[in-house]
Design an enzyme around this catalytic site. Structure first.
Site, PDB file in Angstrom:
ATOM      1  N   PHE A   1       0.834  -1.211   0.000  1.00 48.46           N
ATOM      2  CA  PHE A   1       0.000   0.000   0.000  1.00 48.46           C
ATOM      3  C   PHE A   1       0.862   1.253   0.000  1.00 48.46           C
ATOM      4  O   PHE A   1       0.693   2.145   0.814  1.00 48.46           O
ATOM      5  CB  PHE A   1      -0.946  -0.018   1.207  1.00 48.46           C
ATOM      6  CG  PHE A   1      -1.696  -1.304   1.331  1.00 48.46           C
ATOM      7  CD1 PHE A   1      -2.694  -1.625   0.410  1.00 48.46           C
ATOM      8  CD2 PHE A   1      -1.399  -2.212   2.320  1.00 48.46           C
ATOM      9  CE1 PHE A   1      -3.384  -2.828   0.511  1.00 48.46           C
ATOM     10  CE2 PHE A   1      -2.086  -3.412   2.426  1.00 48.46           C
ATOM     11  CZ  PHE A   1      -3.075  -3.726   1.520  1.00 48.46           C
ATOM     12  N   CYS A   2       1.778   1.324  -0.931  1.00 50.91           N
ATOM     13  CA  CYS A   2       2.774   2.397  -0.995  1.00 50.91           C
ATOM     14  C   CYS A   2       2.755   2.983  -2.400  1.00 50.91           C
ATOM     15  O   CYS A   2       2.362   2.326  -3.357  1.00 50.91           O
ATOM     16  CB  CYS A   2       4.144   1.789  -0.680  1.00 50.91           C
ATOM     17  SG  CYS A   2       5.553   2.863  -0.947  1.00 50.91           S
TER      18      CYS A   2
END
Length: 144
Positions: A20-21
């Site tokens: 989730f970057c």
């Protein structure tokens, strides 16, 4: 356990990863270099970490996300710490050898066939970049 000795004589590209970057798209790049250089002796290893609060703690969820979203086939560790006192021994060693510790998700260490750190690459350096490819190709050519 993932003993790196199983890849003795290979070139390793080890990346700390997160699902989730802003750099998560680099999974696709890691798959590309894995496929392009695997037969020449490159092993890509992903090490998921929630040290920057952008990863699940559930190894099965991470595996499913990586395989279904990016087609990841290269080896992946269970979630590990990559920074601080709790960092996995590999990341402590690599930071000491390279002089560069993990500063964010998708930092990469290139390890030569001799087991020594060749270089550290930041999150901004994509695995498919000209620089990364030059480093990988030089490492593969050395001692082949």
């Amino acid at each position: 356990p993932m003993p790196l000795s199983q890849w003795k004589g290979k070139v390793l590209l080890v990346a700390n990863t997160a699902s989730f970057c802003g750099f998560t798209g680099q999974y696709a790049d890691l798959v590309d270099v894995w496929r392009a250089y695997e037969q020449a002796g490159l092993v890509v290893i992903g090490a998921p970490s929630n040290d920057f609060r952008q990863e699940s703690e559930d190894a099965k969820e991470i595996k499913s996300f990586c395989e279904l979203t990016y087609g990841v086939e290269f080896p992946m560790t269970e979630p590990v710490h990559v920074t601080g006192n709790q960092a996995h021994p590999f990341f402590k060693w690599a930071a000491l050898q390279s002089g560069r510790g993990v500063t964010w998700n998708f930092n990469k260490y290139l390890i030569g066939r001799d087991g020594k750190v060749i270089t550290w690459m930041s999150s901004a350096t994509r695995p498919t970049s000209a620089r990364a490819r030059r480093e990988i190709e030089a490492a593969l050519a050395a001692g082949a």
